[in-house]
Design an enzyme around this catalytic site. Structure first.
Site, short mmCIF file in Angstrom:
data_model
loop_
_atom_site.label_atom_id
_atom_site.label_comp_id
_atom_site.label_asym_id
_atom_site.label_seq_id
_atom_site.Cartn_x
_atom_site.Cartn_y
_atom_site.Cartn_z
N ASP A 11 0.96 -1.11 -0.02
CA ASP A 11 -0.09 0.06 -0.51
C ASP A 11 0.83 1.11 0.06
O ASP A 11 1.83 1.69 0.34
CB ASP A 11 -0.82 -0.16 1.24
CG ASP A 11 -1.98 1.17 1.20
OD1 ASP A 11 -2.01 1.64 0.58
OD2 ASP A 11 -1.42 2.21 2.45
N ASP A 13 -0.46 5.09 0.74
CA ASP A 13 -0.29 6.21 1.88
C ASP A 13 -0.55 5.58 3.05
O ASP A 13 -1.27 4.49 3.43
CB ASP A 13 -1.55 7.23 2.32
CG ASP A 13 -1.54 7.63 0.16
OD1 ASP A 13 -0.07 8.00 -0.37
OD2 ASP A 13 -2.26 7.44 -0.33
#
Length: 194
Positions: A11, A13
């Site tokens: 991922d 952020d």
């Protein structure tokens, strides 16, 4: 190294970079401590690395596609090159099959790399990342932040205190230093420094 993954997908952020909601400014990109070292550890082991990221700010008109590309380019400047980027620009209401917790981003990244998703590891900071990993048949490792809900931590099969430990877990088939079995069968946690 035993059982190296076919790829490790991150991922963006809150996992690789500090979470700045709907960030459209490359200057505001700041790497999470230890992210470059964790990625370089995988690169040295010849394990492909990728990013799987929901970016609903595009659909909401908060981030222009060119600004998203500039932010992602800044991520690569700070953290080095990625073998694949899979980004969902849709909003929740769009019902997109690639938006996490759906498996589409992971399936797309695996297909781009020419690997099977069940041989990939997904590392993220929230429950959606782990749900997407499960839905794709991939292995998920949660690296909690202050924003991670306790229920998301409880539901994760594997939890690591930081990215470095998560990468060591991914590379060593869950046999990392500090590994702790929990009461739930098949669920493991890695203890970080105290």
């Amino acid at each position: 190294m035993d059982h190296a993954p076919a790829a490790v997908l991150f991922d963006r952020d809150g996992t690789l970079i500090e979470d700045v909601p709907y960030n459209a400014e490359p200057a505001r990109v700041e790497a999470v401590p230890g992210a470059r070292e964790a990625l370089d550890r995988l690169r040295e082991a010849a394990v492909p690395v990728g990013v799987v990221s929901n970016q609903s700010g595009v659909a909401r008109g908060l981030i222009a596609p060119a600004a998203l590309a500039a932010v992602n380019a800044r991520v690569e400047e700070l953290l080095g090159p990625f073998d694949v980027w899979a980004v969902c620009p849709h909003d929740e209401a769009d019902g997109c099959p690639c938006r996490k917790p759906a498996p589409g981003l992971i399936l797309r990244a695996a297909a781009t790399l020419g690997v099977r998703p069940e041989y990939c590891v997904v590392i993220g900071d929230i429950g959606r990342d782990m749900q997407a990993a499960r839905a794709a048949g991939a292995r998920g490792i949660l690296v909690p932040t202050a924003q991670t809900l306790p229920a998301e931590v409880a539901a994760a099969w594997e939890v690591a205190a930081d990215l470095g430990l998560a990468v060591e877990m991914a590379l060593s088939a869950c046999r990392a230093p500090g590994l702790l079995p929990t009461a739930e069968a098949g669920r493991l946690q890695v203890r970080g420094p105290r």
